[in-house]
Design an enzyme around this catalytic site. Structure first.
Site, PDB file in Angstrom:
ATOM      1  N   GLY A 232       0.836  -1.201   0.000  1.00 26.06           N
ATOM      2  CA  GLY A 232       0.000   0.000   0.000  1.00 26.06           C
ATOM      3  C   GLY A 232       0.866   1.244   0.000  1.00 26.06           C
ATOM      4  O   GLY A 232       2.013   1.214  -0.454  1.00 26.06           O
ATOM      5  N   SER A 233       0.322   2.328   0.523  1.00 26.45           N
ATOM      6  CA  SER A 233       1.008   3.615   0.434  1.00 26.45           C
ATOM      7  C   SER A 233       2.145   3.710   1.450  1.00 26.45           C
ATOM      8  O   SER A 233       2.135   3.040   2.486  1.00 26.45           O
ATOM      9  CB  SER A 233       0.001   4.736   0.691  1.00 26.45           C
ATOM     10  OG  SER A 233      -0.522   4.599   1.998  1.00 26.45           O
ATOM     11  N   VAL A 236       0.879   4.825   5.054  1.00 24.49           N
ATOM     12  CA  VAL A 236       0.349   3.762   5.922  1.00 24.49           C
ATOM     13  C   VAL A 236       1.471   2.783   6.273  1.00 24.49           C
ATOM     14  O   VAL A 236       1.558   2.304   7.410  1.00 24.49           O
ATOM     15  CB  VAL A 236      -0.848   3.047   5.253  1.00 24.49           C
ATOM     16  CG1 VAL A 236      -1.305   1.858   6.083  1.00 24.49           C
ATOM     17  CG2 VAL A 236      -2.007   4.014   5.060  1.00 24.49           C
ATOM     18  N   GLY A 237       2.360   2.530   5.332  1.00 19.94           N
ATOM     19  CA  GLY A 237       3.486   1.627   5.594  1.00 19.94           C
ATOM     20  C   GLY A 237       4.334   2.111   6.760  1.00 19.94           C
ATOM     21  O   GLY A 237       4.789   1.330   7.593  1.00 19.94           O
ATOM     22  N   GLU A 254       5.726  -3.253   0.908  1.00 22.15           N
ATOM     23  CA  GLU A 254       5.795  -2.995  -0.535  1.00 22.15           C
ATOM     24  C   GLU A 254       5.005  -1.721  -0.787  1.00 22.15           C
ATOM     25  O   GLU A 254       3.773  -1.741  -0.777  1.00 22.15           O
ATOM     26  CB  GLU A 254       5.176  -4.166  -1.312  1.00 22.15           C
ATOM     27  CG  GLU A 254       5.856  -5.505  -1.091  1.00 22.15           C
ATOM     28  CD  GLU A 254       7.257  -5.568  -1.676  1.00 22.15           C
ATOM     29  OE1 GLU A 254       7.594  -4.736  -2.537  1.00 22.15           O
ATOM     30  OE2 GLU A 254       8.020  -6.444  -1.232  1.00 22.15           O
ATOM     31  N   CYS A 288       2.193   0.540  -8.613  1.00 24.90           N
ATOM     32  CA  CYS A 288       3.337   1.054  -7.847  1.00 24.90           C
ATOM     33  C   CYS A 288       4.508   1.265  -8.791  1.00 24.90           C
ATOM     34  O   CYS A 288       5.359   2.109  -8.555  1.00 24.90           O
ATOM     35  CB  CYS A 288       3.689   0.097  -6.724  1.00 24.90           C
ATOM     36  SG  CYS A 288       3.935  -1.583  -7.308  1.00 24.90           S
TER      37      CYS A 288
END
Ligand code: NAD
Length: 490
Positions: A232-233, A236-237, A254, A288
């Site tokens: 995800g983004s 948030v990561g 990722e 991505c």
């Protein structure tokens, strides 16, 4: 695909059964192609997540003690069911993402290839043997499961994202709780159904529907979850890294990209333009690995710009197989992209083409954007450094190779990168010096395959690589085994 082909409310899968959220709450999932409600989705909260983790923890003893070969065989059975029902899988993916059936079928093919590869890893579950400084010792590494894996995914290529996480996590002997993307609930639910049909034991794979803060965050925080794998983004990561870091749990991230595609003065410009278009606009730029920074040598800049503008003029945007790409995933994303383009324009960038919502008869109510090409944005401007995740690319001028490389590396991200050149020297130097997890010569910024490691540097990840055999390192404990023996004893 008609919504009546899937449950009206997409449920969770817990312990081999479909379950509503315990509070009975739901939220709406809209079809990106027309903006209409596609289905409702179980709105799970921490109690539902806890139940799914409990189910995974109970199934762990049985699953983790099966041999890797036996686990691989079960994964192959799931893959075969997916292959048999690939048209239905593709119809669901297409309906909830808005991509064409053709594109969705290709994505399902990717998920199948990943399943086949990972299932085979059950028969190649290698460790290594090594030497010891001390006599009479045999030393080897073996892989062991970690426990419950928490898997959290984005919606952009939903069935590939599910496969990418679930197959390696289970092959390694973990049981799993998958938090489905809120924008692709039916794909994850369908995968749960396939796994059930294929004979995956109950509780080995649990699927929780819901929103990030409500259903994702409790999964990340739960001490029973040994490894969290997140796609995800970067924003948030970062939060997931903080939470897993504080409880010293393993975490694989990722994340996003702002990937450069460099076009040198000696490039085959036709080929470069072909790949620049695909890199920037396929899947409406929701990759991505999208090539969103096109860096072009000054001497061919005008020619190349004209080639891109001409090709963009021929792109077809819509839901059909004959279209080049479809809508973006939701209304909020559409708005964010338009705001980013407006911001760039007011900062002095020139929007060469696009920058607006499409509202033709094919597009009514859908989240469609015209393919957008921008130039003259400073390399450090917001639009140049922030991932847009939509059909928007920027053109940048470079004096020479050194400046092109510098621009390529001038990014908070480092996921993928590509160069177009006929010079072997330039190609090798670029591959050697570009800061990324994937480097490509004379093609697109994407192109990874199931047996290849994928991941990035800087804000694009935390160093892990999935899939490939490298994914096994994410999901297993490497135990160093030292066998001491005495040759004088019998
Ligand atoms: P996002 O980070 O908003 O959401 C991704 C997932 O995380 C969703 O399932 C969401 O519900 C969940 N989530 C949100 N907040 C959470 C929280 N606090 N705790 C736990 N889970 C939470 O990303 P998105 O906008 O849905 O997806 C697009 C992003 O994904 C882009 O940045 C894209 O580059 C990235 N992506 C990366 C890869 C890769 O392999 N590197 C692949 C696909 C997409």
């Amino acid at each position: 695909m008609h919504p009546s082909d899937i449950p009206q409310t997409i449920p969770n899968w817990v312990g081999g059964r479909e379950l509503e959220a315990s509070g009975g709450e739901t939220f709406a999932k809209r079809a990106p192609a027309n903006g209409q409600e596609f289905c409702r989705v179980a709105r799970s909260r921490s109690a539902d997540v806890a139940r799914a983790i409990e189910s995974a923890a109970s199934a762990f003893a049985g699953w983790s003690t099966q041999t890797p070969v036996a686990r691989g065989d079960v994964l192959m059975a799931i893959t075969r069911v997916l292959h048999r029902r690939r048209d239905r899988a593709a119809a669901i993916v297409a309906a909830e993402t808005g991509m064409s059936c053709r594109a969705a079928l290709a994505e399902v093919g990717g998920a199948i290839a990943l399943g086949e590869f990972m299932a085979g890893e059950g028969r190649r579950f290698f460790g290594r043997t090594t030497t010891s400084a001390v006599s009479n010792k045999w030393v080897m590494t073996v892989r062991e499961p970690l426990g419950v894996a928490g898997l959290i995914i984005a919606a952009n290529t939903p069935i590939a994202n599910v496969a990418w996480k679930v197959f390696p996590a289970l092959l390694c002997g973990n049981t799993a709780v998958l938090k489905a993307a809120e924008d692709a609930p039916a794909t994850a639910w369908f995968f749960g159904q396939l796994a059930h049909e294929a004979g995956l034991p109950p509780g080995v794979l649990n699927i929780v529907q819901g929103l990030g803060e409500e259903a994702g965050a409790p999964l990340v925080a739960d001490p029973r979850v040994a490894v969290v794998s997140f796609t995800g983004s970067s924003e948030v990561g970062r939060e997931i890294a903080r939470v897993t870091g504080s409880r010293l749990a393993r975490c694989s991230l990722e994340l996003g990209g702002k990937n450069p595609l460099v076009v040198c003065d000696d490039a085959d410009l036709e080929n470069a333009a072909h790949w620049a278009m695909l890199s920037a606009f396929s899947n409406a730029g929701q990759r991505c690995a999208a090539g969103s920074r096109i860096i072009v040598f000054e001497s061919v800049y005008e020619t190349f710009r004209a080639m891109l503008v001409e090709r963009i003029g021929r792109l077809r945007v819509g839901p059909g197989d004959e279209d080049d790409f479809g809508p973006v995933i939701n209304a909020a994303q559409l708005k964010a992209i338009l705001t980013a383009v407006e911001g760039a324009r007011s900062d002095g960038a020139v929007v060469l083409t696009g920058g607006r919502r499409l509202d033709g008869p094919l597009h009514t109510g859908g989240f469609y954007l015209a393919p957008t090409l921008i130039e003259n944005a400073p390399p450090d401007a917001e639009i140049s450094t922030t991932e847009i995740f939509g059909p928007v690319a920027g053109l940048y001028r470079a004096r020479d190779f050194a400046q092109a490389l510098d621009l390529a590396n001038r990014s908070p991200y480092g996921l993928t990168a590509c160069i177009h050149t006929r010079s072997l020297h330039r190609a090798i130097e670029f591959v050697r010096r570009v800061q990324s997890g994937v480097a490509v010569v004379n093609a697109g910024t994407f192109g990874s395959e199931p047996h290849m490691p994928f991941g990035g540097l800087k804000q694009s990840g935390n160093g892990s690589r999935e899939p490939g055999t490298e994914a096994l390192d994410v999901y297993s404990n490497l135990k160093n085994v030292i066998l001491t023996f005495d040759p004088n004893q019998t």
